[in-house]
Design a protein around this motif. Structure first.
Motif, PDB file in Angstrom:
ATOM      1  N   GLU A 155       0.813  -1.214   0.000  1.00 33.29           N
ATOM      2  CA  GLU A 155       0.000   0.000   0.000  1.00 33.29           C
ATOM      3  C   GLU A 155       0.851   1.270   0.000  1.00 33.29           C
ATOM      4  O   GLU A 155       0.329   2.362  -0.251  1.00 33.29           O
ATOM      5  CB  GLU A 155      -0.934  -0.002   1.211  1.00 33.29           C
ATOM      6  N   ASP A 156       2.153   1.134   0.276  1.00 37.53           N
ATOM      7  CA  ASP A 156       3.034   2.298   0.280  1.00 37.53           C
ATOM      8  C   ASP A 156       3.726   2.521  -1.072  1.00 37.53           C
ATOM      9  O   ASP A 156       4.557   3.421  -1.205  1.00 37.53           O
ATOM     10  CB  ASP A 156       4.110   2.137   1.359  1.00 37.53           C
ATOM     11  N   ILE A 157       3.370   1.723  -2.067  1.00 32.68           N
ATOM     12  CA  ILE A 157       3.992   1.835  -3.391  1.00 32.68           C
ATOM     13  C   ILE A 157       3.200   2.800  -4.272  1.00 32.68           C
ATOM     14  O   ILE A 157       1.983   2.662  -4.416  1.00 32.68           O
ATOM     15  CB  ILE A 157       4.058   0.459  -4.082  1.00 32.68           C
ATOM     16  N   LEU A 158       3.887   3.772  -4.842  1.00 32.74           N
ATOM     17  CA  LEU A 158       3.271   4.654  -5.824  1.00 32.74           C
ATOM     18  C   LEU A 158       3.247   3.992  -7.193  1.00 32.74           C
ATOM     19  O   LEU A 158       2.222   3.982  -7.875  1.00 32.74           O
ATOM     20  CB  LEU A 158       4.031   5.979  -5.916  1.00 32.74           C
ATOM     21  N   PHE A 159       4.387   3.453  -7.592  1.00 34.12           N
ATOM     22  CA  PHE A 159       4.456   2.726  -8.856  1.00 34.12           C
ATOM     23  C   PHE A 159       5.684   1.835  -8.860  1.00 34.12           C
ATOM     24  O   PHE A 159       6.603   1.995  -8.049  1.00 34.12           O
ATOM     25  CB  PHE A 159       4.457   3.670 -10.067  1.00 34.12           C
ATOM     26  N   VAL A 160       5.665   0.879  -9.754  1.00 33.16           N
ATOM     27  CA  VAL A 160       6.781  -0.036  -9.958  1.00 33.16           C
ATOM     28  C   VAL A 160       7.313   0.226 -11.356  1.00 33.16           C
ATOM     29  O   VAL A 160       6.534   0.398 -12.298  1.00 33.16           O
ATOM     30  CB  VAL A 160       6.326  -1.509  -9.848  1.00 33.16           C
ATOM     31  N   TYR A 161       8.639   0.254 -11.515  1.00 34.13           N
ATOM     32  CA  TYR A 161       9.181   0.530 -12.839  1.00 34.13           C
ATOM     33  C   TYR A 161      10.489  -0.228 -13.062  1.00 34.13           C
ATOM     34  O   TYR A 161      11.158  -0.651 -12.115  1.00 34.13           O
ATOM     35  CB  TYR A 161       9.382   2.028 -13.049  1.00 34.13           C
ATOM     36  N   PHE A 162      10.790  -0.419 -14.327  1.00 36.98           N
ATOM     37  CA  PHE A 162      12.011  -1.126 -14.718  1.00 36.98           C
ATOM     38  C   PHE A 162      12.986  -0.120 -15.302  1.00 36.98           C
ATOM     39  O   PHE A 162      12.661   0.603 -16.239  1.00 36.98           O
ATOM     40  CB  PHE A 162      11.698  -2.212 -15.751  1.00 36.98           C
ATOM     41  N   GLU A 163      14.186  -0.085 -14.719  1.00 36.94           N
ATOM     42  CA  GLU A 163      15.181   0.908 -15.143  1.00 36.94           C
ATOM     43  C   GLU A 163      16.572   0.351 -14.865  1.00 36.94           C
ATOM     44  O   GLU A 163      16.812  -0.257 -13.814  1.00 36.94           O
ATOM     45  CB  GLU A 163      14.964   2.210 -14.369  1.00 36.94           C
ATOM     46  N   SER A 164      17.468   0.517 -15.822  1.00 41.07           N
ATOM     47  CA  SER A 164      18.853   0.072 -15.657  1.00 41.07           C
ATOM     48  C   SER A 164      18.936  -1.402 -15.259  1.00 41.07           C
ATOM     49  O   SER A 164      19.668  -1.780 -14.344  1.00 41.07           O
ATOM     50  CB  SER A 164      19.583   0.940 -14.624  1.00 41.07           C
ATOM     51  N   LYS A 165      18.124  -2.215 -15.934  1.00 41.41           N
ATOM     52  CA  LYS A 165      18.107  -3.675 -15.735  1.00 41.41           C
ATOM     53  C   LYS A 165      17.671  -4.100 -14.338  1.00 41.41           C
ATOM     54  O   LYS A 165      17.983  -5.200 -13.890  1.00 41.41           O
ATOM     55  CB  LYS A 165      19.486  -4.273 -16.063  1.00 41.41           C
ATOM     56  N   SER A 166      16.933  -3.222 -13.639  1.00 38.08           N
ATOM     57  CA  SER A 166      16.447  -3.546 -12.300  1.00 38.08           C
ATOM     58  C   SER A 166      14.978  -3.153 -12.159  1.00 38.08           C
ATOM     59  O   SER A 166      14.527  -2.176 -12.768  1.00 38.08           O
ATOM     60  CB  SER A 166      17.254  -2.808 -11.230  1.00 38.08           C
ATOM     61  N   THR A 167      14.254  -3.914 -11.338  1.00 37.96           N
ATOM     62  CA  THR A 167      12.882  -3.567 -10.999  1.00 37.96           C
ATOM     63  C   THR A 167      12.895  -2.775  -9.700  1.00 37.96           C
ATOM     64  O   THR A 167      13.490  -3.197  -8.713  1.00 37.96           O
ATOM     65  CB  THR A 167      12.018  -4.827 -10.825  1.00 37.96           C
ATOM     66  N   LYS A 168      12.237  -1.616  -9.723  1.00 35.14           N
ATOM     67  CA  LYS A 168      12.285  -0.721  -8.572  1.00 35.14           C
ATOM     68  C   LYS A 168      10.885  -0.339  -8.109  1.00 35.14           C
ATOM     69  O   LYS A 168       9.969  -0.195  -8.916  1.00 35.14           O
ATOM     70  CB  LYS A 168      13.073   0.543  -8.920  1.00 35.14           C
ATOM     71  N   LEU A 169      10.749  -0.182  -6.796  1.00 32.23           N
ATOM     72  CA  LEU A 169       9.525   0.326  -6.201  1.00 32.23           C
ATOM     73  C   LEU A 169       9.725   1.792  -5.866  1.00 32.23           C
ATOM     74  O   LEU A 169      10.688   2.144  -5.182  1.00 32.23           O
ATOM     75  CB  LEU A 169       9.182  -0.439  -4.918  1.00 32.23           C
ATOM     76  N   MET A 170       8.845   2.649  -6.346  1.00 35.55           N
ATOM     77  CA  MET A 170       8.858   4.049  -5.916  1.00 35.55           C
ATOM     78  C   MET A 170       7.816   4.185  -4.814  1.00 35.55           C
ATOM     79  O   MET A 170       6.628   3.912  -5.013  1.00 35.55           O
ATOM     80  CB  MET A 170       8.506   4.983  -7.065  1.00 35.55           C
ATOM     81  N   LEU A 171       8.267   4.581  -3.631  1.00 33.24           N
ATOM     82  CA  LEU A 171       7.404   4.623  -2.468  1.00 33.24           C
ATOM     83  C   LEU A 171       6.837   6.023  -2.239  1.00 33.24           C
ATOM     84  O   LEU A 171       7.377   7.027  -2.724  1.00 33.24           O
ATOM     85  CB  LEU A 171       8.175   4.166  -1.229  1.00 33.24           C
TER      86      LEU A 171
END
Length: 248
Positions: A155-171
């Protein structure tokens, strides 16, 4: 038993293949296809399999389109991340309906149903099956920290994105967290009421959207709260479903 796998996501198809081969020596993969067109062509040109493991959302439409184009005389075990198609699934030779991520024990039980005496489920059996398989979506992530581990709530995730060969959570806090999962995996694990796979690089939370703008060629441009610098386009093909998701 010869088994046809119909799955458009390569990693899901390979996972099914692995699970099937681990279950029993007599289980054999007869073929692997990923679209409605490929499935129709495969059925026309190959010996009938004993059963098909069939995803519902394929690269060029819904697997139900296969049954409109060709007679399918073998049983189907549907596999999907969504339960909205369950009633339709049981109208077309369906033995079972498995929600992703597929569990080995559930797959084994479904394949054991493949015998000539198997009867079409009744409506009561269908409703019982759907209720028993209500999917539990990921609520949190356990991630490594400097001195051990920490948890991040979905519930604290704004969006998930793929960048520089990594999956990242933007909180919501503004922090980023790298997670060892692909966007395909997280698309299945995050609650679709809250999260939408906008494109190959982004999964967005409904509360992360600031505004939506019309873009070129029928696409939509999504402006994200706190992160307007992120370029997020929804394709023309996904735009209708995206608007339906926001309007539910």
């Amino acid at each position: 038993m010869n088994i046809l796998i119909v799955e458009d996501e390569k990693h899901n198809a390979l996972r099914l293949q692995q699970l099937v081969t681990e279950l029993a020596d007599e289980y054999h993969i007869a073929g692997m296809v990923g679209s409605v067109e490929e499935t129709v062509n495969w059925i026309k040109n190959n010996a009938k399999p004993d059963v098909a493991l069939m995803d519902i959302r394929l690269s060029d439409g819904l697997s139900f389109d296969v049954f409109r184009q060709i007679n399918v005389s073998f049983p189907i075990i549907f596999t999907t991340a969504y339960d909205e198609y369950a009633i339709r699934a049981f109208k077309v030779n369906s033995l079972d309906y498995l929600l992703k991520p597929i569990q080995k024990e559930e797959l084994a039980a479904a394949l054991k149903k493949c015998n000539p005496s198997t009867l079409q489920p009744t409506v009561e059996q269908l409703l019982e099956l759907i209720n028993s398989k209500s999917k539990l979506y990921r609520k949190r992530f356990l991630l490594p920290a400097f001195d051990g581990f920490k948890t991040v709530n979905s519930e604290d995730i704004l969006f998930v994105y793929f960048e520089s060969k990594s999956t990242k959570l933007m909180l919501k806090s503004g922090h980023k967290e790298v997670v060892p999962y692909s966007l395909d995996e997280l698309e299945e694990e995050l609650d679709p009421d809250d999260f939408f796979r906008a494109n190959r690089q982004f999964i967005v939370h409904v509360n992360s959207i600031e505004r939506i703008l019309n873009s070129f060629n029928g696409k939509l441009k999504v402006v994200l709260k706190r992160h307007p610098e992120k370029e997020l386009l929804v394709s023309k093909e996904k735009a209708v479903k995206f608007k339906e998701w926001l309007n539910q």
